[in-house]
Design a protein around this motif. Structure first.
Motif, PDB file in Angstrom:
ATOM      1  N   ARG A 153       0.842  -1.208   0.000  1.00  6.00           N
ATOM      2  CA  ARG A 153       0.000   0.000   0.000  1.00  6.00           C
ATOM      3  C   ARG A 153       0.874   1.254   0.000  1.00  6.00           C
ATOM      4  N   HIS A 154       1.904   1.220   0.818  1.00  3.61           N
ATOM      5  CA  HIS A 154       2.779   2.401   0.867  1.00  3.61           C
ATOM      6  C   HIS A 154       3.535   2.591  -0.445  1.00  3.61           C
ATOM      7  N   GLU A 180       1.084   4.092  -2.937  1.00  7.00           N
ATOM      8  CA  GLU A 180       0.804   5.492  -2.628  1.00  7.00           C
ATOM      9  C   GLU A 180       1.992   6.385  -2.988  1.00  7.00           C
ATOM     10  N   SER A 181       3.205   5.875  -2.776  1.00 11.18           N
ATOM     11  CA  SER A 181       4.388   6.688  -3.102  1.00 11.18           C
ATOM     12  C   SER A 181       4.519   6.915  -4.615  1.00 11.18           C
ATOM     13  N   LEU A 182       4.157   5.898  -5.396  1.00  8.76           N
ATOM     14  CA  LEU A 182       4.213   6.044  -6.858  1.00  8.76           C
ATOM     15  C   LEU A 182       3.156   7.022  -7.342  1.00  8.76           C
ATOM     16  N   GLN A 183       2.019   7.030  -6.693  1.00  8.58           N
ATOM     17  CA  GLN A 183       0.945   7.934  -7.102  1.00  8.58           C
ATOM     18  C   GLN A 183       1.273   9.389  -6.780  1.00  8.58           C
ATOM     19  N   LYS A 191       5.388  10.487 -12.739  1.00  9.82           N
ATOM     20  CA  LYS A 191       4.629   9.253 -12.628  1.00  9.82           C
ATOM     21  C   LYS A 191       4.965   8.291 -13.751  1.00  9.82           C
ATOM     22  N   ASP A 192       5.052   7.040 -13.366  1.00  9.22           N
ATOM     23  CA  ASP A 192       5.283   5.961 -14.329  1.00  9.22           C
ATOM     24  C   ASP A 192       4.054   5.060 -14.270  1.00  9.22           C
ATOM     25  N   GLU A 193       3.204   5.161 -15.287  1.00  2.00           N
ATOM     26  CA  GLU A 193       1.935   4.445 -15.274  1.00  2.00           C
ATOM     27  C   GLU A 193       2.123   2.936 -15.224  1.00  2.00           C
ATOM     28  N   ALA A 194       3.139   2.435 -15.849  1.00  2.00           N
ATOM     29  CA  ALA A 194       3.378   0.984 -15.834  1.00  2.00           C
ATOM     30  C   ALA A 194       3.723   0.510 -14.437  1.00  2.00           C
ATOM     31  N   LYS A 195       4.571   1.277 -13.742  1.00  2.00           N
ATOM     32  CA  LYS A 195       4.936   0.899 -12.361  1.00  2.00           C
ATOM     33  C   LYS A 195       3.732   1.025 -11.440  1.00  2.00           C
ATOM     34  N   ALA A 228       2.191  -1.937  -9.252  1.00  2.00           N
ATOM     35  CA  ALA A 228       2.086  -1.772  -7.798  1.00  2.00           C
ATOM     36  C   ALA A 228       0.645  -1.983  -7.327  1.00  2.00           C
ATOM     37  N   GLU A 229      -0.284  -1.486  -8.138  1.00  2.00           N
ATOM     38  CA  GLU A 229      -1.697  -1.671  -7.787  1.00  2.00           C
ATOM     39  C   GLU A 229      -2.075  -3.150  -7.816  1.00  2.00           C
ATOM     40  N   GLU A 230      -1.562  -3.841  -8.804  1.00  2.00           N
ATOM     41  CA  GLU A 230      -1.831  -5.282  -8.910  1.00  2.00           C
ATOM     42  C   GLU A 230      -1.257  -6.034  -7.700  1.00  2.00           C
ATOM     43  N   GLU A 231      -0.051  -5.683  -7.271  1.00  2.00           N
ATOM     44  CA  GLU A 231       0.567  -6.323  -6.106  1.00  2.00           C
ATOM     45  C   GLU A 231      -0.190  -5.986  -4.823  1.00  2.00           C
TER      46      GLU A 231
END
Length: 446
Positions: free
Chosen positions: A154-155, A158-161, A166-170, A174-177
């Motif tokens: 979750r963290h 949230e950090s990627l967002q 922003k890297d949409e692929a990452k 991350a959302e999938e994980e």
């Protein structure tokens, strides 16, 4: 190739586990430092506390039950050896030998049956009950790890967002994980949320069942053992009747001869000795209502005369012809033994009060004084033949009122000072009636 593939899978799994441990350790450090929030579930934490308490109590109960079983086994061995000793000393020509041997065999079987039933109905049940705790404890620990994985995912998401670039692929990965970690955690969490309260509530029925089983087995065991003991007692009574002339005599504990009793013997051999041939009346039923009340006051007598209705007993160092304080005169001068002074003699005032019946004072100058005497009522169990003039002659059934020693240091272990109730009713004087007697020849009257 298959071998290499297998080794590659294993190596990859180990690396993945190592990476998970590092990620979890990093997440826990950040949470402790307050740099990352931690998912809390107070209700679940309470369930975990109850689980740990339940496990501790169950483990202790199992340990104590094993100790109890070891004690039962030890008692079995001790009882077996005791019965073997009886069989050895029981001579072939004595009546009841076969019956005694049969009782010993039944005694041994009863102990074995009791021990086995305790194992089957209590210990094995206890082991089954505790057998479910290790798996649940392991699942609780695993849930904790999955919760850290969920918080870490979750963290990371949230950090990627919130990143400037922003890297949409990452973010998608991350959302999938995160979704995957949340699903694993929630599945384990839901199962434990249902099992832990149910396990906690089950302890009541388990405790009831366990202790009911132990109590029932112990009750039945003692009932059967009581029957065997009664049968053995009947056999021994039959043996005693046939050899009644060789009765075992109970002996008193030896005692030292103190200076106090040496003086008492000299006094009792003088004109204060009770007249021989006087037959004491039959003792009463030993109830407190029929007991003369005697109070011993160890406080020095105040100046100006004795308390009305009180008499000063002759000190062991005073001659028999010394006059009574209650009569208003002082003891004869020069009555002390050499080396003693009047100030060194104990000032012991013995006050006598009338007996009471149903709470009513039956006459006498001590009306209204209903306090009980400072001592106990004893009843002689065995005949005791006095071996000295300061000892009481006892017959089975005699009632004895225990009184304090004037000097506690004069008391020998196993011996008490007392007055036979029948002698007191006849003479009403402590100097004529009191004496020592062995405590093991008596029993307390409730």
């Amino acid at each position: 190739m298959a071998e290499m593939g297998s080794k590659g899978v294993t190596a990859g799994k180990i690396a993945s586990n190592v990476q998970k441990k590092l990620t979890r350790a990093q997440e826990k450090v950040l949470q402790k430092l307050g740099k990352a929030d931690e998912t809390k579930d107070e209700q679940f934490e309470q369930c975990v506390q109850n689980f740990n308490k339940q496990l501790t109590e169950g483990t202790r109960l199992q340990k104590d039950l094993r100790t109890y079983l070891a004690s039962v086994k030890a008692m079995h061995e001790a009882s077996k050896k005791l019965n073997e000793c009886l069989q050895e000393v029981y001579e072939p020509d004595w009546p009841g030998r076969d019956e005694a041997n049969k009782i010993a065999e039944n005694n041994d079987l009863l102990w074995m049956d009791y021990h086995q039933k305790l194992v089957d109905q209590a210990l094995l049940t206890m082991d089954t009950y505790l057998g479910q705790f290790p798996d649940i404890k392991s699942r609780i620990a695993k849930r904790g790890r999955k919760l850290v994985d969920y918080d870490s995912a979750r963290h990371h998401y949230e950090s990627l967002q919130t990143a400037k670039k922003k890297d949409e692929a990452k973010i998608a990965k991350a959302e999938e994980e995160l979704i995957k970690a949340q699903k694993v955690f929630e599945e384990m969490n839901v199962d434990l949320q249902e099992e832990l309260p149910s396990l906690w509530n089950s302890r009541v029925g388990f405790y009831v069942n366990t202790f009911q089983s132990i109590a029932g087995l112990e009750e039945n065991f003692h009932k059967e053992m009581s029957k065997l003991n009664q049968n053995l007692n009947d056999v021994l009574v039959g043996l005693e009747k046939q050899h009644g002339s060789n009765t075992f005599t109970v002996k008193a504990q030896p005692r030292k001869k103190s200076k106090l009793f040496s003086r008492l013997r000299r006094k009792k051999n003088s004109d204060n000795a009770p007249a021989k041939g006087n037959k004491s009346p039959s003792p009463p039923d030993g109830s407190p209502a029929a007991t003369p009340e005697i109070r011993v006051n160890h406080e020095p007598e105040p100046a100006g005369g004795a308390t009305p209705g009180a008499t000063l007993p002759k000190s062991p160092s005073q001659p028999a012809e010394a006059s009574e304080v209650a009569g208003g005169t002082q003891p004869a001068a020069g009555a002390q033994e050499p080396g003693e002074t009047a100030s060194s003699l104990p000032a012991v005032v013995v006050e006598t009060f009338p007996a009471t019946v149903n709470g009513t004072v039956e006459g006498g100058s001590g009306a209204g004084r209903l306090d009980l005497p400072p001592g106990f009522m004893f009843k002689a169990q065995h005949d005791y033949t006095a071996t000295d003039t300061d000892e009481l002659q006892l017959k089975a059934g005699d009632v004895v009122l225990v009184i304090p020693f004037q000097n506690p240091e004069e008391q020998d272990e196993g011996w008490l000072m007392g007055v036979k109730e029948s002698d007191w009713n006849q003479h009403k004087e402590l100097e004529k009636c009191r004496g020592v007697f062995p405590e093991n020849f008596t029993e307390r009257v409730p």
